[in-house]
Design a protein around this motif. Structure first.
Motif: not given
Ligand code: ATP
Length: 363
Positions: A40-42, A74-76, A105-107
């Motif tokens: 992923g983003y990492q 997941r990538c901080m 939605d986060g990704s």
């Molecule tokens: P799911 O919740 O279904 O597992 P998701 O894509 O919503 O999938 P998240 O953990 O919310 O999962 O997001 C995945 C990654 O996307 C985060 O670890 C981060 O690297 C990146 N990300 C999420 N939100 C943001 C944001 N607002 N700005 C930048 N990067 C983000």
């Protein structure tokens, strides 16, 4: 050819590999240089071996595999601009200006933010002499297409997310197995299925398995649910049924917002009806195993559509998310769908369940 990269982010789901495969092959077919970004983003932030050119055969024999072969994380680091700056450097130096993100939605939100910042990130890289003026000019536009991989089917805008159908298969198989033993011993089984904010899996499972009762977060029962549950179970037994099945979504609550857990339901049944009652929590089994035919085809179609969207994009094209509308793969504005998905979560948090259900429906 144009540089295109695909990555999976957030929680994994069955069918992601079909989507990756489709993106790679459609990209190559249309003359792109296609890359995998691992983890992923990492992987995007760390660069190096995480970003690898893909070829036609690197996606052979993956369509039947669950999870995602290119890894997800997941990538901080990507939450901070500093991380996104590194990511931009890793993309520009490889000539990648088209991204296919498969995640939740986060990704998708992260991808959108990245695109909005792209110009200023490149300016900063140029100012720091990390990239050349030519690179700054040549790669000035970043295009994004998203797809939602999630077993929960919790994303607004698409009829199905990639992975939901396979998870349903997994759950139904488990229930069928349990029904046979429940029948032999006249037991009551409580099955906890995934879905913190979305009761789709629980509801569909309940319908498909002839369950006697279902608890979902969007339709919290009144406080007299205990009496209703017990009278329903009793009535079924009186009419000759040898077993009872109760489905509980992970995030089930009552009208006051208190959790209705499998344990709580069990206590109610045992105390009031003295039935031999067992709990099965399916957990990550639901996310595992091979993808269903539906999810494989869904991933294939969405992947192809995502690449076509990128190839047709002009500098002003807004990022899209590829969705399923009936039996059509369509492109919808990414951020509008994300906003609606977040509005549903807010409505749920506000205990405005009717609004949540209304927002989640088609518009
Ligand atoms: P799911 O919740 O279904 O597992 P998701 O894509 O919503 O999938 P998240 O953990 O919310 O999962 O997001 C995945 C990654 O996307 C985060 O670890 C981060 O690297 C990146 N990300 C999420 N939100 C943001 C944001 N607002 N700005 C930048 N990067 C983000």
């Amino acid at each position: 050819g144009k540089g295109l990269a695909v990555f999976t982010s957030g929680g994994d789901s069955q069918g992601m590999n079909a989507a990756v495969r489709s993106v790679v092959r459609m990209g190559i077919y249309l003359g792109c240089k296609v890359y995998f970004i691992r983890e992923g983003y990492q992987g995007m932030v760390d660069g190096g071996d995480n970003i690898e050119e893909a070829n036609w055969s690197s996606v052979s024999s993956i369509i039947h595999k669950g999870g995602t072969i290119i890894g997800s994380a997941r990538c901080m680091d990507f939450i901070k601009r500093e991380g996104r700056l590194k990511a931009a450097y890793n993309l520009v130096t490889r000539g990648i200006t088209n991204l296919v993100v498969i995640g939740g939605d986060g990704s998708l939100t992260g991808a959108n933010l990245f695109r909005q910042e792209w110009s200023s990130l490149l300016d900063e890289l140029l100012a720091n002499n990390k990239i050349t003026k030519d690179q700054r000019e040549k790669y000035k536009f970043l295009h994004i297409a998203g797809m939602v991989g999630s077993i929960d089917n919790d994303f607004c805008g698409t009829d199905m997310t990639i992975g939901t159908d396979s998870a349903l298969h997994r759950i139904i198989e488990a229930i069928d197995a349990i029904v046979s033993t429940a029948y032999s011993h006249q037991r009551t089984f409580i099955m906890e299925v995934m879905g913190r904010h979305c009761g789709y899996l629980a509801l569909v499972t309940a319908l498909a398995s002839e369950a006697d009762f279902v608890f979902i977060p969007e339709s919290p029962p009144n406080l007299d649910w205990r009496e209703k549950l017990c009278s329903k179970l009793e009535q079924e037994r009186k009419s000759g049924q040898r077993l009872n099945i109760i489905i509980v979504a992970e995030g089930a609550i009552d009208r006051e917002g208190k959790p209705i857990t499998a344990e709580l339901v069990k206590n109610v049944v045992v105390e009031n009806l003295q039935q031999d009652t067992r709990i099965t929590v399916l957990g990550h089994v639901q996310r595992g195993g091979s993808p269903s035919a539906f999810d494989r085809i869904l991933g294939c179609r969405m992947g192809a559509e995502a690449v076509m969207a990128l190839m047709e994009a002009t500098p002003d094209t807004e990022p899209c998310v590829v969705s399923l509308d009936g039996n059509q793969a369509v492109r919808l504005p990414l951020m509008e769908c994300v906003r609606r998905t977040k509005a549903v979560a807010q409505a749920m948090a506000d205990k405005n369940w009717d609004l949540a259900v209304q927002l989640r429906g088609r518009s």
